[in-house]
Design a protein around this motif. Structure first.
Motif, short mmCIF file in Angstrom:
data_model
loop_
_atom_site.label_atom_id
_atom_site.label_comp_id
_atom_site.label_asym_id
_atom_site.label_seq_id
_atom_site.Cartn_x
_atom_site.Cartn_y
_atom_site.Cartn_z
N ASP A 1 -2.92 -1.10 -6.93
CA ASP A 1 -4.09 -0.57 -6.95
C ASP A 1 -4.28 -0.19 -5.27
OD1 ASP A 1 -6.71 0.21 -6.41
OD2 ASP A 1 -7.41 -1.54 -7.56
N PRO A 2 -4.38 1.08 -4.70
CA PRO A 2 -4.36 1.29 -3.46
C PRO A 2 -5.77 1.00 -2.84
CG PRO A 2 -3.84 3.34 -4.78
CD PRO A 2 -4.23 2.09 -5.60
N GLN A 3 -6.81 0.98 -3.66
CA GLN A 3 -8.12 0.55 -3.05
C GLN A 3 -8.24 -1.05 -3.07
OE1 GLN A 3 -11.00 2.35 -6.02
NE2 GLN A 3 -11.28 4.20 -4.73
N ARG A 4 -7.68 -1.67 -3.85
CA ARG A 4 -7.61 -3.34 -3.58
C ARG A 4 -6.74 -3.58 -2.34
NH1 ARG A 4 -5.28 -7.45 -7.88
NH2 ARG A 4 -3.89 -5.79 -8.16
N ARG B 1 -8.17 -4.56 5.27
CA ARG B 1 -9.18 -4.54 6.18
C ARG B 1 -9.56 -6.09 6.40
NH1 ARG B 1 -10.79 -0.01 2.94
NH2 ARG B 1 -12.38 -1.61 1.51
N ASP C 1 1.96 4.26 -3.72
CA ASP C 1 1.77 5.77 -3.74
C ASP C 1 2.71 6.27 -4.89
OD1 ASP C 1 -0.25 5.95 -1.57
OD2 ASP C 1 1.39 6.40 -0.07
N ASP D 1 -6.20 -1.80 0.10
CA ASP D 1 -6.86 -1.18 1.23
C ASP D 1 -8.18 -2.37 1.60
OD1 ASP D 1 -5.66 1.18 1.42
OD2 ASP D 1 -7.12 2.36 0.49
N ARG D 2 -8.64 -2.78 0.65
CA ARG D 2 -9.82 -4.04 0.92
C ARG D 2 -8.93 -5.16 1.57
NH1 ARG D 2 -11.62 -2.20 -3.79
NH2 ARG D 2 -10.71 -3.99 -4.98
N ARG E 1 0.80 -1.08 0.02
CA ARG E 1 -0.20 0.15 0.01
C ARG E 1 1.04 1.33 0.03
NH1 ARG E 1 -2.15 3.74 -0.82
NH2 ARG E 1 -4.19 4.55 -0.25
#
Length: 169
Positions: free
Chosen positions: A131-134, A140, A125, A136-137, A121
């Motif tokens: 893919d930052p969203q992937r 989580r 940047d 992040d998922r 992650r």
């Protein structure tokens, strides 16, 4: 990314891939061996999730043009099998400590996976292939898995050591 850092990332991600291979095996074996049906079901579900996470890691590695080192995966599986040879008070059978020790090992593995997702992650940047969203998922989900394993670990600790309490005289 320099060649040296790319080589280091290749080693790093392949090591995590090896850990995931061993983790899936440990989760599946623990799910089958468990005495508590509800806990066994949760471990089975976690094994499926960790297998999906392993597939996500392999996909990320492809996107980064990082080769999968199959020998590392084999070592991860062998490591899981070697981990069965622990001093748990029983040589040939499962000990009451087996569930607790395995849950602790599984939690440590998922903590390591979360660290990997955090590392990627941070790299996202500056690397558009990530893919930052992937990530992040995935992070989580790892946090949720850690919480589930901690609940199971706590239950196993109580069950193991409550049974071991000395009898009143």
């Amino acid at each position: 990314m320099t060649k040296d850092s790319a080589d280091l990332l290749t080693i790093y991600l392949n090591d995590h891939l090896a850990g995931a291979a061993g983790g899936v095996e440990l989760l599946r074996r623990a799910a089958q061996a468990g005495r508590d049906q509800a806990a066994s079901r949760q471990l089975h579900d976690l094994a499926d999730e960790v297998a999906e996470d392993r597939a996500s890691l392999m996909e990320i590695m492809r996107e980064l043009d990082i080769p999968v080192r199959r020998s590392r995966i084999v070592l991860g599986r062998l490591g899981e099998k070697a981990g069965r040879l622990k001093t748990n008070g029983h040589l040939l059978s499962r000990s009451p400590l087996s569930d607790l020790l395995e849950l602790e090992a599984m939690r440590l593995g998922v903590e390591g996976k979360a660290c990997c997702w955090r590392t990627l992650r941070e790299l996202a940047d500056t690397d558009p292939r990530l893919d930052p969203q992937r990530l992040d998922r995935l992070l989580r989900r790892a946090d949720t898995q850690i919480a589930r394993l901690e609940r199971l670990r706590g239950q196993a600790a109580v069950a193991t050591f409550r049974a071991a309490e000395p009898k009143a005289r």
